[in-house]
Design a protein around this motif. Structure first.
Motif, short mmCIF file in Angstrom:
data_model
loop_
_atom_site.label_atom_id
_atom_site.label_comp_id
_atom_site.label_asym_id
_atom_site.label_seq_id
_atom_site.Cartn_x
_atom_site.Cartn_y
_atom_site.Cartn_z
N UNK A 17 2.06 7.74 -10.89
CA UNK A 17 0.96 8.25 -11.61
C UNK A 17 1.99 9.34 -12.13
N UNK A 18 2.82 10.01 -11.96
CA UNK A 18 3.76 10.84 -12.76
C UNK A 18 4.62 10.13 -13.67
N UNK A 19 4.94 8.63 -13.18
CA UNK A 19 5.56 7.86 -14.65
C UNK A 19 4.70 7.22 -15.87
N UNK A 20 3.82 7.43 -15.43
CA UNK A 20 2.76 6.58 -15.80
C UNK A 20 2.35 7.77 -17.13
N UNK A 21 1.21 9.20 -16.97
CA UNK A 21 1.77 9.57 -17.58
C UNK A 21 2.99 10.13 -18.50
N UNK B 114 0.69 -1.24 -0.43
CA UNK B 114 -0.12 -0.09 0.39
C UNK B 114 0.87 1.48 0.06
N UNK B 115 1.61 1.60 -1.47
CA UNK B 115 2.36 2.47 -1.62
C UNK B 115 1.93 3.97 -2.42
N UNK B 116 2.27 4.61 -1.47
CA UNK B 116 1.71 6.13 -2.58
C UNK B 116 1.34 6.25 -3.94
#
Length: 221
Positions: free
Chosen positions: A178-182, A171-173
């Motif tokens: 998200x930043x990498x997936x963008x 359960x990490x942030x």
């Protein structure tokens, strides 16, 4: 991309923006335990160089805390469960496979594309399209099961074709993910051609899904 697929992708991406942390994928579902195997129909991707190249490219950027990367020989698309191997007889397996082969003989191979990345709380997958071809194949397999059993396992509705690249292992942030997936959402998709559907005995081994192929149903005979 159809409006149904696009709507799903956009809805799931928007929900991921509001997700504070991952949900660990590796809890035991009902009936599962260490060493127990489950009969299920999957699409597998052993000889798909375009998909393997895309997966390798993406996974280089997704080696992040909290994500368990799926090995290339573990890539799969979950289709239709049958039951735990200690609860299904060999005769029933043989009858269902024979009927599935008869029904799939006139179905052409599936021409699919995989991508872009499609994340949720328990993992990062690739969108599969078109959905209708995969849904038709699943319905055919369910029809084969229904000729042998009075009740077909798992609901007919709620099926969403996808191929997972990385499972959520803690359960990490989500913000760094998200930043990498963008940066990865606009890579070219990978074409795949599926000409057979294996029935496998699925198991979990140290946070990886592994399987033994039990039977293979070929599309188009």
């Amino acid at each position: 991309m159809t409006s149904r697929e696009l709507a799903s992708l956009q809805r799931r991406w928007a929900a991921y923006q509001d997700l504070p942390e991952l949900t660990e994928h590796w809890y035991w579902r009902p009936g599962w335990r260490d060493g127990r195997e489950f009969y299920t129909w999957h699409l597998t991707f052993e000889h798909q160089p375009d998909l393997h190249d895309l997966t390798t490219q993406l996974q280089r950027q997704l080696a992040l805390p909290g994500l368990d990367l799926v090995p290339l020989d573990g890539l799969h698309l979950t289709m239709q469960g049958l039951g735990f191997t200690d609860e299904v007889t060999d005769d029933d397996v043989a009858a269902i496979v024979a009927e599935a082969q008869r029904r799939c003989a006139d179905m052409p191979p599936l021409e699919l594309s995989l991508g872009p990345v499609d994340p949720d709380a328990e993992g990062i997958g690739l969108l599969v399209r078109p959905w209708d071809r995969v849904e038709a194949l699943r319905a055919t397999i369910r029809g084969a099961i229904a000729t042998v059993w009075t009740s077909v396992p798992e609901p007919a509705d709620g099926f969403r074709p996808h191929v997972t690249l990385a499972y959520s292992g803690a359960p990490v942030p989500t913000e760094p993910i998200r930043a990498q997936l963008a940066e990865l959402r606009h890579l070219p998709v990978a074409p795949v051609r599926i000409s057979e559907v294996p029935l496998i005995a699925l198991r979990r081994e140290d946070r990886i899904y592994r399987w033994t192929t039990v039977a293979v149903v070929r599309l188009g005979g």
